[in-house]
Design an enzyme around this catalytic site. Structure first.
Site, short mmCIF file in Angstrom:
data_model
loop_
_atom_site.label_atom_id
_atom_site.label_comp_id
_atom_site.label_asym_id
_atom_site.label_seq_id
_atom_site.Cartn_x
_atom_site.Cartn_y
_atom_site.Cartn_z
N ARG A 195 0.90 -1.16 0.00
CA ARG A 195 0.00 0.00 0.00
C ARG A 195 0.93 1.20 0.00
O ARG A 195 1.53 1.52 1.01
CB ARG A 195 -0.86 -0.02 1.25
N PRO A 196 1.09 1.87 -1.14
CA PRO A 196 2.23 2.76 -1.38
C PRO A 196 2.24 4.10 -0.65
O PRO A 196 2.19 5.17 -1.26
CB PRO A 196 2.18 2.96 -2.90
N CYS A 197 2.37 4.06 0.66
CA CYS A 197 2.46 5.31 1.42
C CYS A 197 3.76 6.06 1.10
O CYS A 197 3.84 7.26 1.32
CB CYS A 197 2.33 5.03 2.91
N HIS A 198 4.74 5.36 0.55
CA HIS A 198 6.00 6.03 0.17
C HIS A 198 5.79 7.03 -0.96
O HIS A 198 6.63 7.89 -1.18
CB HIS A 198 7.07 4.99 -0.22
#
Length: 161
Positions: A128-131
């Site tokens: 889940r691409p929080c980056h």
């Protein structure tokens, strides 16, 4: 309910993967992660249960996979779940801001800090691409896995030189 787990090697360090008894991925953590998970007594080490995840992580880090296709299950407040679902819509190779995530979920601009808190609590790093969330001024603001990892992930995805 027994948690299953394994470690997967990656260019950003070992990933601790956990899953529920049905096999849904429940977390991806890295060493030193703020609020990251660590192996607990009673958990079952089952590397075979994570083969698909391991293959997808290998493909992602090789630059061959842009979207994970894994069953996962997270538990958070209704607000956190809305924020986490909005993360899923941020495409590979792009970034967005905390304010844009707030707007996507229909939250007022004043909710940007709460959005940041929810993003910081994301249990599925990388998947889940929080980056991909950065500051409104383009700065690489906090990342629970550490800013060095955020830079590596954004570089891999072509967002940074």
């Amino acid at each position: 309910m027994t948690t299953r787990w394994t470690h997967v090697d990656s260019p950003v360090g070992p990933l601790l993967l956990t899953a529920d008894p049905a096999g849904a991925l429940t977390s991806v953590s890295v060493p030193g992660q703020k609020n990251g998970r660590t192996v607990q007594d009673g958990w079952r080490h089952e590397p075979a249960a994570f083969r698909a995840a391991e293959e997808q992580f290998a493909a992602y880090f090789a630059g061959e996979l842009q979207e994970f296709r894994l069953e996962f299950s997270t538990e958070g407040s209704e607000f956190r779940e809305r924020v986490w679902n909005a993360l899923d819509s941020v495409p590979y190779g792009t970034t967005t801001t905390y304010g844009e995530i707030a707007a996507r979920i229909g939250a007022p601009r004043a909710a940007v800090r709460a959005v940041g808190g929810a993003i910081g609590a994301n249990p599925l790093l990388v998947v889940r691409p929080c980056h991909r969330v950065i500051g409104a001024d383009g700065s690489l603001t906090g990342y629970a896995g550490g800013l060095d990892r955020k830079v590596r992930l954004l570089t891999l995805e072509g967002c940074l030189p």
